[in-house]
Design a protein around this motif. Structure first.
Motif, PDB file in Angstrom:
ATOM      1  N   THR A   1      43.695  47.268  38.387  1.00  0.00           N
ATOM      2  CA  THR A   1      44.068  46.142  39.306  1.00  0.00           C
ATOM      3  C   THR A   1      45.051  47.053  40.635  1.00  0.00           C
ATOM      4  OG1 THR A   1      44.141  44.826  37.530  1.00  0.00           O
ATOM      5  CG2 THR A   1      45.115  44.061  39.442  1.00  0.00           C
TER       6      THR A   1
ATOM      7  N   ASN B   1      39.101  40.409  37.338  1.00  0.00           N
ATOM      8  CA  ASN B   1      39.111  39.328  38.120  1.00  0.00           C
ATOM      9  C   ASN B   1      39.696  38.242  37.776  1.00  0.00           C
ATOM     10  OD1 ASN B   1      37.890  38.157  40.061  1.00  0.00           O
ATOM     11  ND2 ASN B   1      35.659  38.838  39.437  1.00  0.00           N
ATOM     12  N   LYS B   2      39.613  37.137  38.271  1.00  0.00           N
ATOM     13  CA  LYS B   2      40.432  35.829  38.389  1.00  0.00           C
ATOM     14  C   LYS B   2      39.233  34.911  37.854  1.00  0.00           C
ATOM     15  CE  LYS B   2      42.081  33.785  41.825  1.00  0.00           C
ATOM     16  NZ  LYS B   2      42.366  33.233  43.176  1.00  0.00           N
ATOM     17  N   ASN B   3      39.888  33.700  37.342  1.00  0.00           N
ATOM     18  CA  ASN B   3      39.115  32.566  36.893  1.00  0.00           C
ATOM     19  C   ASN B   3      37.708  32.830  36.391  1.00  0.00           C
ATOM     20  OD1 ASN B   3      41.190  31.105  37.640  1.00  0.00           O
ATOM     21  ND2 ASN B   3      40.459  30.486  39.640  1.00  0.00           N
TER      22      ASN B   3
ATOM     23  N   ASN C   1      42.706  37.851  26.516  1.00  0.00           N
ATOM     24  CA  ASN C   1      42.227  38.526  27.868  1.00  0.00           C
ATOM     25  C   ASN C   1      42.863  39.984  27.380  1.00  0.00           C
ATOM     26  OD1 ASN C   1      42.202  39.528  30.407  1.00  0.00           O
ATOM     27  ND2 ASN C   1      44.427  39.185  30.534  1.00  0.00           N
TER      28      ASN C   1
ATOM     29  N   SER D   1      45.371  41.166  34.479  1.00  0.00           N
ATOM     30  CA  SER D   1      46.347  40.147  35.129  1.00  0.00           C
ATOM     31  C   SER D   1      45.792  38.700  34.325  1.00  0.00           C
ATOM     32  CB  SER D   1      45.282  39.787  36.301  1.00  0.00           C
ATOM     33  OG  SER D   1      45.815  38.491  36.709  1.00  0.00           O
TER      34      SER D   1
ATOM     35  N   THR E   1      45.329  35.982  35.036  1.00  0.00           N
ATOM     36  CA  THR E   1      44.389  35.033  36.031  1.00  0.00           C
ATOM     37  C   THR E   1      43.022  34.798  35.594  1.00  0.00           C
ATOM     38  OG1 THR E   1      44.334  36.539  37.553  1.00  0.00           O
ATOM     39  CG2 THR E   1      46.052  35.060  37.904  1.00  0.00           C
ATOM     40  N   GLU E   2      42.607  35.836  34.817  1.00  0.00           N
ATOM     41  CA  GLU E   2      41.178  35.656  34.081  1.00  0.00           C
ATOM     42  C   GLU E   2      40.891  34.522  33.508  1.00  0.00           C
ATOM     43  OE1 GLU E   2      39.243  39.194  32.825  1.00  0.00           O
ATOM     44  OE2 GLU E   2      40.588  40.823  33.605  1.00  0.00           O
TER      45      GLU E   2
ATOM     46  N   ASP F   1      41.976  30.616  33.298  1.00  0.00           N
ATOM     47  CA  ASP F   1      42.606  29.676  34.053  1.00  0.00           C
ATOM     48  C   ASP F   1      43.643  29.045  33.107  1.00  0.00           C
ATOM     49  OD1 ASP F   1      43.880  28.013  36.039  1.00  0.00           O
ATOM     50  OD2 ASP F   1      41.693  26.924  36.370  1.00  0.00           O
TER      51      ASP F   1
END
Ligand SMILES: NC(=O)c1ccc[n+]([C@@H]2O[C@H](COP(=O)([O-])OP(=O)(O)OC[C@H]3O[C@@H](n4cnc5c(N)ncnc54)[C@H](O)[C@@H]3O)[C@@H](O)[C@H]2O)c1
Length: 493
Positions: A220, A339-341, A359, A363, A365-366, A368
């Motif tokens: 990241t 990645n996110k979401n 996770n 991050s 944010t992977e 939600d």
């Protein structure tokens, strides 16, 4: 380098070469003040922002707490002594001596004197301090600090700003206190995730005038650096340690292969055999997780966006699916994409009762997780780092570490891997710091391959491994130097 993060009092021990190498570091794995000291540290520190942080730590140690700190630190020292057996790259006098000599040779720069080499026989943090770095340390993840390690370092005079279970506010406060101190200014950054770099960019851009380089460990953080470079905003050279083979293959792949099981076991006590698991992302981390779970008898599905990684997953015997196709049936969902979401509220709504969600990416944010903090859902903390999120119909999912890195939050990371990563990072710092003017521009670089090979060779004796040497004839045939590098830069291992 998780093992080294802070620097501090090493400056008292040396004078020459790296004396002026003030380094800001952040480690996911180690550290901070005793949790018992936490509130007093915070109160004291927040009320006295001008007090040097080392003094902060000292102040918070009321006499009755200080003996407790010492006791815990002593225990930690015993643990460190045990760990040293697994830190061949950083703890052995012989190998470190070789490493530093090798770096000096490779970079054709000054060598380090014997006085310092004598000091290079403990963990890497002490090594950097001994090299002359004045290190300060903040954590890069709110859960990943080992308080006893932080205590031991604090006891040894290292300024440390981190503890297990920081709030978001604490997290940024720690970072700020790490860099914002009178009479001290970093000239190197060792980052893991890019938050520290981001903070300096945002709050103290002038610091970059004196900073010689950034060493970044994570996917990241490296991604952010390339973005800065692309936008023409990177103002110092940066070393992408994540993509060093000795980091990526060992920390991301082998470390996660072991620690995914450890993290799941410690939090849920589950049996893996026959469980249906979906792993999102088949990069290095995903490959490690899939291999471990498959070996335990789990039925593993993979999701990917990249056809190459997707094909690798297929060839390795995993079913490539879209998350939607399996979300109702799986027992465990693991994200490893960076990645996110990747797991949305819609996915969470459709999961079956007791599905475990976690996770392994950097991050939080992977998954939600924010979408789960709504009035109709009830959160129940069932043990440390384990929450049940309960739907109105009684369905519950098991959320681990609130969607943060599972292994760093809930298990330990093999020290052998830390040794490899730490050695790579130390060499990267030294290389950037020692590089002659002009060798590195304001761009992102990989560590020279020869150094990667050197890090690996330092760790081979642990296995009583016997490396084959090229004959002169073979070296000529392959067009190689007998001492390496043995592969071109584009080789993918
Ligand atoms: N837990 C740990 O100890 C640890 C160790 C190293 C790295 N990391 C972190 O893990 C993450 C992944 O690291 P890596 O080395 O595997 O990176 P990688 O780039 O090799 O792999 C990530 C994979 O995810 C895929 N991907 C991206 N978006 C996706 C989506 N929406 N759905 C499915 N797949 C998707 C990418 O195509 C890629 O193949 C990073 O955030 C990294 O910082 C964690």
């Amino acid at each position: 380098m998780r093992l080294l993060e802070v620097l501090g009092e090493g400056h008292r021990l040396l004078k020459p070469a790296l004396w002026r190498m003030g380094t800001v570091m952040r480690a996911p794995q180690l550290f901070t003040c005793l949790s018992g000291c936490r509130s007093s540290l915070l109160t004291r520190s927040k009320n006295s922002t001008n007090v040097p942080p080392k003094l902060d730590v000292a102040l918070c140690l009321a006499p009755f707490l200080s003996h407790l700190l010492t006791a815990i630190a002593q225990l930690l020292h015993i643990q460190i002594a045990l760990m040293m057996r697994h830190l061949p790259g950083t703890s052995s006098k012989r190998t470190l001596r070789e490493a530093v000599t090798s770096v000096s040779r490779t970079s054709n720069r000054r060598s380090l004197d014997e006085e310092k080499l004598k000091l290079l026989n403990k963990v890497l943090m002490e090594t950097l301090g001994a090299l002359g770095a004045q290190c300060r340390w903040a954590a890069c993840n709110i859960y990943s600090t080992l308080n006893e390690v932080a205590a031991a370092l604090a006891e040894n005079g290292f300024p440390v700003f981190a503890w297990k279970g920081e709030s978001e506010d604490d997290f940024w406060w720690c970072i700020d206190r790490c860099v914002n101190v009178e009479g001290w200014q970093p000239n190197m950054i060792l980052d893991d995730g890019g938050d520290l770099t981001h903070w300096i960019y945002k709050k103290y851009p002038n610091m970059f005038k004196k900073i010689k380089g950034i060493v970044e460990e994570s996917v990241t953080g490296v991604h952010r650096l390339y973005q800065l470079s692309k936008a023409g905003k990177l103002c110092v050279p940066a070393m992408n340690v994540n993509d060093s083979v000795t980091k990526q293959k060992f920390d991301n792949l082998y470390c996660c292969r072991e620690s995914i099981l450890d993290g799941l076991k410690r939090t849920t006590d589950m049996m893996f055999g026959g469980k249906q698991v979906v792993v999102c992302g088949y990069g290095e981390v995903g490959k490690g997780c899939c291999a471990a779970l498959k070996a335990m008898g789990s039925i593993v599905y993979v999701t990917e966006i990249d056809p190459i990684c997707a094909l690798q997953a297929c060839m390795d015997g995993f079913r490539l699916v879209k998350l939607n196709e399996v979300i109702r049936q799986v027992d465990i969902v693991i994200t490893c994409t960076g990645n996110k979401n990747v797991v949305t509220r819609e996915h969470l709504d459709r999961m079956k009762n007791s599905c475990i969600v976690c996770n392994m990416g950097h991050s939080n944010t992977e998954i939600d997780v924010a979408s789960l903090r709504t009035p109709e859902l009830t959160w129940e903390r069932v043990r440390s780092q384990v929450d049940h999120v309960i739907w109105p119909d009684g369905k519950r999912i098991v959320l681990l570490a609130e969607g943060r890195l599972l292994n760093l939050s809930c298990s330990t990371v093999p020290t052998f891997v830390l040794s490899i990563t730490a050695t790579t990072q130390a060499l990267a710092l030294i290389e950037l710091y020692n590089a002659p003017e002009g060798r590195y521009k304001q761009d992102v670089y990989l560590l020279p391959k020869k150094m990667d090979e050197y890090v690996a060779s330092l760790h081979l004796p642990t296995f009583d491994a016997h490396l084959t040497e090229l004959t002169d004839e073979q070296a000529k045939y392959l067009g190689l130097n007998k001492n390496g590098p043995f592969k071109p830069n584009y080789y993918r291992y």
